[in-house]
Enzyme design. Structure first.
Site, short mmCIF file in Angstrom:
data_model
loop_
_atom_site.label_atom_id
_atom_site.label_comp_id
_atom_site.label_asym_id
_atom_site.label_seq_id
_atom_site.Cartn_x
_atom_site.Cartn_y
_atom_site.Cartn_z
N GLU A 277 0.82 -1.22 0.00
CA GLU A 277 0.00 0.00 0.00
C GLU A 277 0.85 1.27 0.00
O GLU A 277 0.78 2.09 0.93
CB GLU A 277 -0.98 -0.01 1.18
CG GLU A 277 -1.97 -1.16 1.08
CD GLU A 277 -2.91 -1.26 2.28
OE1 GLU A 277 -2.70 -0.54 3.27
OE2 GLU A 277 -3.85 -2.06 2.22
N GLU B 265 -6.69 -7.74 -1.18
CA GLU B 265 -7.16 -7.80 0.21
C GLU B 265 -8.59 -7.26 0.27
O GLU B 265 -8.91 -6.27 -0.37
CB GLU B 265 -6.33 -6.87 1.12
CG GLU B 265 -4.90 -7.26 1.35
CD GLU B 265 -4.20 -6.26 2.27
OE1 GLU B 265 -4.88 -5.54 3.03
OE2 GLU B 265 -2.96 -6.18 2.22
#
Ligand SMILES: [Zn+2]
Length: 719
Positions: free
Chosen positions: A176, A339
């Site tokens: 991320e 995710e």
């Protein structure tokens, strides 16, 4: 030109805005013969005797891919240059023995404490001059040479050892990017920013001109005078300064990714495994600091992490936007949901649990919109640490839990959807989205604090969603000729070549809808003169004399007989003094500062049509405007099917269609006939006639109903 040189050219800070290309063409998908299903797997949080049970339960759940090692730097390199691979060898061996593939991560989002202690100046510094602490994750400065070197070292060591490992089906760089670490104001970052500005502008005269630095007497006479945008006595720094710092920060984070990507690709090539993809997990659409369009061409597989805004009842609409965005990042190719959560997360103010069936609907909505897999954070819920209350596939309660049962059931359903792998989602419309406009719009110096980039994007997207129109997201420089309808919810900053792109699109027969405060400034945040919106005036057939932002509690009436439906609506936030220069008024302001003037207009331009919406209409009015524009475009806008039923179509190369029908409501809904009728039915060998639900095996000769909260995936027709 070599691929590396092409990339270097494309990434040049001095060049024009990137024209986003699909993820690198011809790049591979992980070697899986089914949709990907699995999670982040963090065995380092558990004693080794738990691992065998993990692998056995993964098999029961149908897991075929796990992301491994994301935060395991301290364990893998316990002191500088000394690597401990024994534990990873054993985990990889166990997984491989069970036929479970691995998406092997580099752990650089969590530098070890020994590293921060040895290099205290790599800690990021805020605009207030505060050096941020460790005991967390993401504590690093993107410009610290020691950090970049350490990242290349750990990535190289992992790739040296595992590039040829048969269990490793994909590489996962970092975690991320941009969330939350992004900007830094340390001395190394100031130096890097100066270098970036030199590359972009060449001369201080050019920089001073681009930043309009004659205003408030801010001219620079030496490069050493340039600083990062720190806290200032006024509300903010010069807008050009701020905008360039955001561009610089995004470029810097991308360079961190490509650093590691290149190291891994080198080892893969040497190991004869160049077919193994390399990627990173995006955070669309919540990461404002990173221009993901520039990243799209640097990854092999577009991958996203998506978490619901738990308290929003209609959060499945935002989910759909993120899924459509990830697909668009990959140029329409299958992508990976890296995710999401089985139930609650642990970092929102109130972490609502998902209701029974919700995780299934979420997962299948991502698949509907082009994901060839659905993965979770994480496999087994942690006992301690910052995310111990974050849900997982295997909860604290173990296998005697609702979540576990739903996770096992979902694994079986994804296996049943094997044949949709590789098919692509069909979209008639596109919404334009670009980060430069987002950055420029939401600066401090602007006409109204209520101008909100994401709010407008989501508002327009939502009404298309409720009209059962599937949309791509596109960069303003993209080839738009394949879309019947293009919507611009918010494009304050508009480069001249973007306006030219839209001009060509409408002239060629396209239908365009543009919302207020778009096309106002160029890439330097300098206003186009001669009447707003200067970049788009001719296309829209209007000129705006003055912006008329509204008070927070102000609602203005919008009315017009030309609009079907009730013919009246309301606007908030914004109004404009619109002059017609060829366009027709569709809705007018009833009252407020623009009373009597046009509010919504429609303009024939070339062979196409351009709509302008100069206020923030209530949702029903916005839906009606989009319905009319869709009619101009020849796009089916279905207002009759309840807007609780999500309908998305994927299509295989052989023409077989897959209709995903997801019922988010409390009552059964019939799939509209238009969605299941069309050319002839597919009745090939192994494909029973009629409409077959791949999830249940049922076939239907007539109407198909979707139960409350349920999902059907219908194999339909061959074109
Ligand atoms: Zn720094």
């Amino acid at each position: 030109m070599t691929l590396q040189a092409e990339r270097a050219t494309a990434a040049s800070a001095a060049g024009p805005a990137p024209a986003p290309a699909p993820a690198r063409p011809g790049r591979p998908w992980p070697r899986l013969d089914a949709l990907a299903y699995g999670a982040d797997y963090n065995p380092e949080q558990w004693p080794e005797e738990v691992w065998a049970e993990d692998v056995e339960l993964m098999r029961q759940a149908g897991v075929n891919l796990v992301s491994l090692g994301i935060f395991a730097w301290a364990l893998t390199e316990p002191e500088p240059g000394r690597f401990e691979f024994g534990w990873l060898d054993r985990v990889l061996g166990l997984l491989h023995g069970a036929g479970i593939g691995v998406d092997l991560a580099t752990p650089t989002a969590a530098p070890p404490n020994w590293f921060l202690a040895a290099h205290p100046h790599v800690r990021p510094v805020t605009a207030d001059g505060v050096a941020l602490g460790g005991s967390s994750r993401q504590t690093y400065c993107p410009h610290a040479p020691e950090y970049r070197e350490a990242c290349r070292r750990i990535a190289g060591a992992l790739a040296d050892r595992y590039a040829g490992h048969p269990a490793v089906l994909m590489w996962h760089v970092h975690n991320e990017y941009g969330a939350p670490t992004a900007e830094c104001h340390c001395p190394a970052s100031v130096e890097a920013f100066r270098s970036w500005l030199r590359a972009r502008y060449g001369t201080l005269d050019a920089l001073n001109a681009a930043w309009s630095s004659t205003f408030w007497g801010q001219q620079y006479s030496a490069w050493e005078q340039l600083d990062t945008p720190r806290r200032t006595p006024m509300a903010d720094v010069n807008p050009g300064h701020r905008l360039d710092f955001q561009r610089f920060t995004s470029d810097s984070l991308l360079a961190l990714y490509t650093d590691q990507r290149d190291v891994i690709e080198d080892r893969l090539e040497r190991a004869g495994r160049a077919d193994v993809p390399v990627t990173t997990n995006f955070q669309l659409i919540n990461c404002k600091s990173v221009d993901f369009w520039a990243w799209a061409r640097e990854v092999d597989v577009a991958a996203n992490d998506h978490y619901l805004a738990a308290e929003r009842p209609d959060n499945h609409v935002e989910l759909a936007l993120c899924a459509d965005f990830t697909r668009s990042m990959g140029g329409g190719a299958p992508w990976l949901l890296m995710e999401h959560s089985t139930s609650a997360v642990s970092w929102q103010p109130r972490n609502l649990a998902k209701r029974p069936g919700e995780m299934r609907r979420n997962s299948l909505a991502h698949v509907a919109r082009g994901a060839d897999g659905a993965m979770f954070f994480q496999w087994r819920a942690s006992r301690g640490g910052g995310e111990k209350f974050h849900s997982a596939m295997l909860p604290h309660g173990g296998t005697r839990s609702r979540i576990w049962r739903e996770a096992v059931a979902l694994g079986a359903e994804l296996a049943a959807l094997r044949e949709v792998q590789g098919s692509t989602t069909v979209a008639d419309a596109a919404l334009l989205w670009d980060w430069e406009s987002w950055w420029a719009l939401e600066q401090v110096f602007r006409p109204s604090v209520d101008l909100d980039f994401k709010e407008r994007q989501l508002a327009y997207y939502e009404q298309l969603w409720r009209g059962h129109v599937t949309a791509d997201l596109a960069h303003p420089s993209a080839d738009l000729s394949g879309y019947k309808l293009v919507v611009v919810p918010q494009m304050y900053l508009c480069r001249a070549q973007w306006a030219e792109n839209l001009r060509g699109y409408v002239r060629g027969g396209g239908t365009l809808v543009v919302s207020y405060f778009s096309g106002v400034v160029d890439e330097d945040d300098a206003v186009y003169l001669g009447g707003y919106p200067g970049a788009l005036r001719d296309i829209l057939g209007v000129s705006v004399d003055e912006f008329l932002p509204l008070r927070a509690d102000w609602t203005v009436g919008l009315a017009g007989p030309a609009l079907d439906g009730s013919g009246t609506g309301t606007g908030t936030v914004w109004a404009e003094a619109v002059e017609l220069l060829g366009a027709q008024s569709v809705l007018s302001y009833v009252d407020g500062p623009a009373a009597g003037g046009p509010a919504v207009t429609r303009h024939r331009f070339g062979a196409g049509t351009a709509w302008y919406v100069s206020s923030r209409p209530d949702p029903a009015t916005l839906r009606e405007i989009l319905r009319r524009a869709a009619a101009d475009a020849g796009v089916a806008f279905d207002s009759e099917t309840p807007d609780t039923l999500e309908l998305v179509r994927r299509e295989a190369a052989d023409g077989t269609g897959y209709l995903f029908a997801i019922n988010h409501g409390d009552t059964a809904v019939a799939v509209p006939e238009r969605a299941v009728s069309a050319p002839e039915r597919h009745e090939g060998p192994g494909h029973p006639p009629g409409r077959a639900d791949l999830l249940t095996g049922e076939t239907f000769a007539g109407p198909v109903e979707v139960p409350p909260g349920g999902v059907r995936v219908l194999r339909l027709l061959k074109r």
